[in-house]
Write a protein that holds these residues in place. Structure first.
Motif, PDB file in Angstrom:
ATOM      1  N   SER A  28     -36.832 -63.841  23.064  1.00  0.00           N
ATOM      2  CA  SER A  28     -36.276 -64.610  24.091  1.00  0.00           C
ATOM      3  C   SER A  28     -34.553 -64.608  23.910  1.00  0.00           C
ATOM      4  CB  SER A  28     -36.637 -65.933  24.062  1.00  0.00           C
ATOM      5  OG  SER A  28     -36.505 -66.709  23.117  1.00  0.00           O
ATOM      6  N   LEU A  29     -34.059 -64.588  24.855  1.00  0.00           N
ATOM      7  CA  LEU A  29     -32.485 -64.703  24.844  1.00  0.00           C
ATOM      8  C   LEU A  29     -32.159 -66.181  25.423  1.00  0.00           C
ATOM      9  CD1 LEU A  29     -31.308 -61.178  26.272  1.00  0.00           C
ATOM     10  CD2 LEU A  29     -31.600 -61.989  23.860  1.00  0.00           C
ATOM     11  N   ALA A  30     -31.279 -66.720  24.613  1.00  0.00           N
ATOM     12  CA  ALA A  30     -30.570 -68.224  24.733  1.00  0.00           C
ATOM     13  C   ALA A  30     -29.211 -67.847  25.619  1.00  0.00           C
ATOM     14  CB  ALA A  30     -30.461 -68.930  23.533  1.00  0.00           C
ATOM     15  N   ASP A  31     -28.872 -69.124  25.990  1.00  0.00           N
ATOM     16  CA  ASP A  31     -27.722 -68.899  26.776  1.00  0.00           C
ATOM     17  C   ASP A  31     -26.310 -68.295  25.881  1.00  0.00           C
ATOM     18  OD1 ASP A  31     -28.598 -69.905  28.898  1.00  0.00           O
ATOM     19  OD2 ASP A  31     -28.096 -72.023  28.695  1.00  0.00           O
ATOM     20  N   ASN A  32     -26.333 -68.791  24.726  1.00  0.00           N
ATOM     21  CA  ASN A  32     -25.337 -68.127  23.796  1.00  0.00           C
ATOM     22  C   ASN A  32     -25.715 -66.695  23.071  1.00  0.00           C
ATOM     23  OD1 ASN A  32     -27.627 -68.595  22.224  1.00  0.00           O
ATOM     24  ND2 ASN A  32     -26.382 -70.046  20.779  1.00  0.00           N
ATOM     25  N   ALA A  33     -26.694 -66.093  23.910  1.00  0.00           N
ATOM     26  CA  ALA A  33     -26.881 -64.733  23.608  1.00  0.00           C
ATOM     27  C   ALA A  33     -27.657 -64.452  22.127  1.00  0.00           C
ATOM     28  CB  ALA A  33     -25.742 -63.712  23.597  1.00  0.00           C
ATOM     29  N   SER A  34     -28.163 -65.489  21.604  1.00  0.00           N
ATOM     30  CA  SER A  34     -28.873 -65.537  20.484  1.00  0.00           C
ATOM     31  C   SER A  34     -30.485 -65.032  20.799  1.00  0.00           C
ATOM     32  CB  SER A  34     -28.907 -66.831  19.584  1.00  0.00           C
ATOM     33  OG  SER A  34     -29.243 -67.952  20.302  1.00  0.00           O
ATOM     34  N   ALA A  35     -31.053 -64.255  19.971  1.00  0.00           N
ATOM     35  CA  ALA A  35     -32.624 -63.999  20.306  1.00  0.00           C
ATOM     36  C   ALA A  35     -33.385 -64.841  19.633  1.00  0.00           C
ATOM     37  CB  ALA A  35     -32.757 -62.500  20.055  1.00  0.00           C
ATOM     38  N   GLY A  36     -34.489 -65.259  20.084  1.00  0.00           N
ATOM     39  CA  GLY A  36     -35.567 -65.794  19.528  1.00  0.00           C
ATOM     40  C   GLY A  36     -36.978 -64.869  19.281  1.00  0.00           C
ATOM     41  N   PHE A  37     -37.580 -65.126  17.945  1.00  0.00           N
ATOM     42  CA  PHE A  37     -38.612 -63.922  17.792  1.00  0.00           C
ATOM     43  C   PHE A  37     -39.751 -64.710  17.917  1.00  0.00           C
ATOM     44  CE2 PHE A  37     -34.622 -62.478  16.078  1.00  0.00           C
ATOM     45  CZ  PHE A  37     -34.773 -60.969  16.619  1.00  0.00           C
ATOM     46  N   ILE A  60     -17.144 -83.596  14.427  1.00  0.00           N
ATOM     47  CA  ILE A  60     -18.653 -83.009  14.289  1.00  0.00           C
ATOM     48  C   ILE A  60     -18.965 -81.705  14.649  1.00  0.00           C
ATOM     49  CG2 ILE A  60     -21.158 -83.706  14.896  1.00  0.00           C
ATOM     50  CD1 ILE A  60     -20.102 -86.472  15.863  1.00  0.00           C
ATOM     51  N   ARG A  61     -19.417 -80.945  13.637  1.00  0.00           N
ATOM     52  CA  ARG A  61     -19.474 -79.357  13.548  1.00  0.00           C
ATOM     53  C   ARG A  61     -21.212 -79.201  13.319  1.00  0.00           C
ATOM     54  NH1 ARG A  61     -14.678 -79.637  10.437  1.00  0.00           N
ATOM     55  NH2 ARG A  61     -13.098 -78.929  11.553  1.00  0.00           N
ATOM     56  N   TYR A  62     -21.471 -78.124  14.027  1.00  0.00           N
ATOM     57  CA  TYR A  62     -22.770 -77.416  13.969  1.00  0.00           C
ATOM     58  C   TYR A  62     -22.872 -76.189  13.446  1.00  0.00           C
ATOM     59  CZ  TYR A  62     -24.248 -81.918  16.336  1.00  0.00           C
ATOM     60  OH  TYR A  62     -24.139 -83.132  16.719  1.00  0.00           O
ATOM     61  N   ASP A  63     -23.722 -75.797  13.067  1.00  0.00           N
ATOM     62  CA  ASP A  63     -24.391 -74.452  12.636  1.00  0.00           C
ATOM     63  C   ASP A  63     -25.520 -73.972  13.462  1.00  0.00           C
ATOM     64  OD1 ASP A  63     -22.102 -74.251  10.815  1.00  0.00           O
ATOM     65  OD2 ASP A  63     -23.449 -74.938   9.089  1.00  0.00           O
ATOM     66  N   ASN A  64     -25.518 -72.584  13.869  1.00  0.00           N
ATOM     67  CA  ASN A  64     -26.587 -71.969  14.388  1.00  0.00           C
ATOM     68  C   ASN A  64     -27.321 -71.402  13.545  1.00  0.00           C
ATOM     69  OD1 ASN A  64     -26.047 -73.065  17.245  1.00  0.00           O
ATOM     70  ND2 ASN A  64     -24.664 -71.481  17.469  1.00  0.00           N
ATOM     71  N   VAL A  65     -28.646 -71.935  13.273  1.00  0.00           N
ATOM     72  CA  VAL A  65     -29.382 -71.057  12.157  1.00  0.00           C
ATOM     73  C   VAL A  65     -30.865 -70.871  12.516  1.00  0.00           C
ATOM     74  CG1 VAL A  65     -27.950 -72.172  10.012  1.00  0.00           C
ATOM     75  CG2 VAL A  65     -29.868 -73.481  11.240  1.00  0.00           C
ATOM     76  N   THR A  69     -50.262 -68.051  24.729  1.00  0.00           N
ATOM     77  CA  THR A  69     -50.093 -67.637  23.575  1.00  0.00           C
ATOM     78  C   THR A  69     -49.744 -68.499  22.598  1.00  0.00           C
ATOM     79  OG1 THR A  69     -49.364 -65.407  24.432  1.00  0.00           O
ATOM     80  CG2 THR A  69     -48.887 -65.947  22.034  1.00  0.00           C
ATOM     81  N   PHE A  70     -50.450 -68.709  21.488  1.00  0.00           N
ATOM     82  CA  PHE A  70     -50.060 -69.893  20.478  1.00  0.00           C
ATOM     83  C   PHE A  70     -49.670 -69.196  19.041  1.00  0.00           C
ATOM     84  CE2 PHE A  70     -50.995 -72.984  16.951  1.00  0.00           C
ATOM     85  CZ  PHE A  70     -50.189 -73.644  17.439  1.00  0.00           C
ATOM     86  N   GLY A  71     -48.431 -69.449  18.593  1.00  0.00           N
ATOM     87  CA  GLY A  71     -48.326 -68.804  17.265  1.00  0.00           C
ATOM     88  C   GLY A  71     -46.907 -69.301  16.706  1.00  0.00           C
ATOM     89  N   TYR A  72     -46.082 -68.651  15.894  1.00  0.00           N
ATOM     90  CA  TYR A  72     -45.045 -68.999  15.188  1.00  0.00           C
ATOM     91  C   TYR A  72     -43.745 -68.234  15.801  1.00  0.00           C
ATOM     92  CZ  TYR A  72     -43.027 -71.250  11.138  1.00  0.00           C
ATOM     93  OH  TYR A  72     -42.199 -72.323  10.172  1.00  0.00           O
ATOM     94  N   SER A  73     -42.655 -69.029  15.711  1.00  0.00           N
ATOM     95  CA  SER A  73     -41.366 -68.647  16.322  1.00  0.00           C
ATOM     96  C   SER A  73     -40.411 -68.766  15.321  1.00  0.00           C
ATOM     97  CB  SER A  73     -40.965 -69.141  17.706  1.00  0.00           C
ATOM     98  OG  SER A  73     -40.788 -70.475  17.299  1.00  0.00           O
ATOM     99  N   PHE A  74     -39.332 -67.793  15.529  1.00  0.00           N
ATOM    100  CA  PHE A  74     -37.965 -68.048  14.733  1.00  0.00           C
ATOM    101  C   PHE A  74     -36.884 -68.156  15.600  1.00  0.00           C
ATOM    102  CE2 PHE A  74     -40.929 -66.659  11.329  1.00  0.00           C
ATOM    103  CZ  PHE A  74     -40.254 -67.352  10.268  1.00  0.00           C
ATOM    104  N   ILE A  75     -36.331 -69.410  15.881  1.00  0.00           N
ATOM    105  CA  ILE A  75     -35.161 -69.177  16.894  1.00  0.00           C
ATOM    106  C   ILE A  75     -34.058 -70.080  16.150  1.00  0.00           C
ATOM    107  CG2 ILE A  75     -37.054 -69.531  18.670  1.00  0.00           C
ATOM    108  CD1 ILE A  75     -36.335 -72.469  18.894  1.00  0.00           C
ATOM    109  N   LYS A  76     -32.790 -69.776  17.123  1.00  0.00           N
ATOM    110  CA  LYS A  76     -31.734 -70.575  16.330  1.00  0.00           C
ATOM    111  C   LYS A  76     -31.494 -72.063  17.069  1.00  0.00           C
ATOM    112  CE  LYS A  76     -28.694 -66.559  15.244  1.00  0.00           C
ATOM    113  NZ  LYS A  76     -27.199 -66.093  15.423  1.00  0.00           N
ATOM    114  N   VAL A  77     -31.359 -72.868  16.015  1.00  0.00           N
ATOM    115  CA  VAL A  77     -31.080 -74.073  16.708  1.00  0.00           C
ATOM    116  C   VAL A  77     -29.965 -74.858  15.998  1.00  0.00           C
ATOM    117  CG1 VAL A  77     -33.497 -74.676  16.776  1.00  0.00           C
ATOM    118  CG2 VAL A  77     -32.516 -74.976  14.676  1.00  0.00           C
ATOM    119  N   LYS A  78     -29.522 -75.697  16.344  1.00  0.00           N
ATOM    120  CA  LYS A  78     -28.052 -76.432  15.739  1.00  0.00           C
ATOM    121  C   LYS A  78     -28.525 -77.223  14.714  1.00  0.00           C
ATOM    122  CE  LYS A  78     -26.266 -78.223  19.519  1.00  0.00           C
ATOM    123  NZ  LYS A  78     -25.257 -78.753  20.443  1.00  0.00           N
ATOM    124  N   ARG A  79     -27.781 -77.278  13.362  1.00  0.00           N
ATOM    125  CA  ARG A  79     -27.816 -77.993  12.279  1.00  0.00           C
ATOM    126  C   ARG A  79     -26.697 -78.352  12.051  1.00  0.00           C
ATOM    127  NH1 ARG A  79     -32.201 -78.524  13.895  1.00  0.00           N
ATOM    128  NH2 ARG A  79     -34.189 -78.091  12.977  1.00  0.00           N
TER     129      ARG A  79
END
Length: 453
Positions: free
Chosen positions: A368-377, A429-434, A394-404
């Protein structure tokens, strides 16, 4: 780059799993209730079309030659009229105009006796000539008679055609199985006809000479002219006559050996749905008959396709808010945090083809593609509903970028989930996309491509 590698790997895996030795199934179209409509993928199907006039439909053609057909003399066909012409089927005595000639033999001169003897001889000459002519005609007519039995129809009763052909051949050769000497019979008939004509010609000249001396009637003038015309045409067309006769024998052999079936070239069922319409064409290439279209649905093998839709990952972004404590210092604390992340994307599906199942299982991988052009798998197990325009869950496991939360300018406050700013001058307040892993659920849709090849 990772996405391209993943797609190539999935395509290779699906093609490798789909390779399997194909088998051939022959389908008899005369048994339409037994035609299978669901077959294993890559199966070859070939159709057998029974009771087809293969001599016309497959473009078989016989050699066209002149049809030697003359009008027989009147004495040869007419037995009802009293006439002085010759009929070879009558008794020799019928050729005599006066029965009293036999009673007055003793009174005739030697020349008159010779005249009467020549008449009798010529009668036999004519009879032999036209009997040989009839035999020769029957031999060259075999080809046309067999073609008449075959006719120009598309479908025929093969049993009736073979039986009628056998009876016809027997009437010409007095046996059912063609022999080598049958091919030479036409030459023998032509030679016999030539010998008969040469004798007739010699005797007729003697008869004419004698008739003139006696001033007697010439009873055979028209008949001799007809015989001469027949002989002339035959002597100049012996090759065509021989070929015509031998074509008839060859055609008879082909009828006996033919099963009157057409087997169409086998076609491999490589697609999910294949519609085949068997057709018959004449020797001009024109379609003269079309069978009903037959729809085949395939099963087996591994399939790969794509779908697009909505993904729901059970993980959310950090959300912190700042405030001023009682001492006048700024701190941050967790606000309302999302528990899920929504995304739109696509999946690649790999599954075993079972169209007869109401629900089919399979494996899915996608991005998937988020608004910030980061991809999710994404990857997991899927259930496929409907044969066309499929709804897929579909049910499974994903790896996506979230703010921490980024704690580089923060200090945790003991026994709490709050943070204090280390530098009062830096209170941003700063966030990292991980990338983080989480379970996900997806609902996608696979549009059916109705473009027919």
């Amino acid at each position: 780059m990772k996405t391209k590698i993943l797609l190539l790997f999935l395509l290779w895996a699906g093609l490798a799993l789909s390779q399997k030795n194909a088998k051939v199934i022959r389908i008899d179209l005369s048994k339409d209730k037994q035609i299978p409509i669901i077959l294993e993928k890559n199966t070859y199907v070939e159709f057998i079309l029974k009771d087809v006039n293969v001599f016309k439909i497959t473009g078989f053609s016989t050699v066209k030659v002149e049809n030697i057909d003359f009008k027989p003399p009147q004495w040869f066909t007419d037995q009802s009229k009293p006439t002085n012409t010759i009929n070879p089927t009558d008794n020799v005595n019928a050729l005599y105009v006066e029965n009293t000639i036999l009673e007055k033999k003793n009174k005739k001169s030697e020349m008159e006796y010779e005249y009467e003897n020549l008449r009798s001889t010529i009668h036999n000459d004519f009879k032999s000539f036209f009997q040989n002519y009839q035999l020769m005609r029957s031999l060259i007519q075999l080809d046309d008679e067999l073609n008449f039995i075959i006719s120009d129809s598309i479908f025929i009763d093969s049993v009736s055609v073979i039986e009628s052909s056998r009876k016809l051949y027997f009437s010409h050769f007095s046996h059912f199985e063609p022999k080598f000497e049958d091919y030479n019979k036409i030459e023998s008939s032509i030679e016999s006809l030539s010998s008969c004509y040469l004798k007739l010609n010699s005797d007729y000249k003697k008869f004419i000479s004698l008739a003139k001396q006696l001033n007697a009637d010439n009873f055979y003038d028209k008949d001799f002219l007809l015989a001469s015309e027949i002989y002339k045409n035959i002597s100049t067309s012996t090759d065509k006559i021989s070929l015509k006769s031998k074509n008839g024998i060859s055609l008879y052999k082909k009828i006996l050996m033919s099963q009157f079936n057409i087997i169409l070239p086998a076609q491999q069922l490589t697609e999910d749905v294949t519609i085949i319409t068997p057709q018959l064409k004449n020797k001009k290439g024109e379609v003269v008959y079309s069978y009903s279209p037959i729809k085949f649905t395939t099963y087996g093998g591994w399939k790969i396709n794509f779908s697009a839709g909505y993904f729901l990952s059970f993980i959310g972004n950090d959300n912190y808010t700042s405030y001023t404590n009682s001492l006048g210092n700024k701190e941050i604390a967790k606000g309302n945090t999302d528990k899920i992340t929504n995304a739109l994307g696509g999946l690649i599906h790999v599954y075993h083809n079972k169209p007869e199942w109401l629900v089919q299982p399979g494996f899915s991988f996608g991005i998937s593609l988020a608004d910030n052009a980061s991809a999710g798998f994404y990857g997991g197990l899927s259930l496929f509903f409907l044969e066309k325009n499929r709804l897929i869950t579909t049910f499974g496991y994903s790896f996506i970028k979230v703010k921490r939360i980024n704690t580089s300018n923060l200090s945790p406050i003991m026994d709490s989930d709050r943070y204090a700013f280390i530098n009062v001058a830096d209170t941003e307040i700063r966030y990292d996309n991980v990338y983080k892993g989480a379970w996900f659920f997806g609902v996608t849709y696979n549009l059916y491509n109705n473009d027919k090849k």
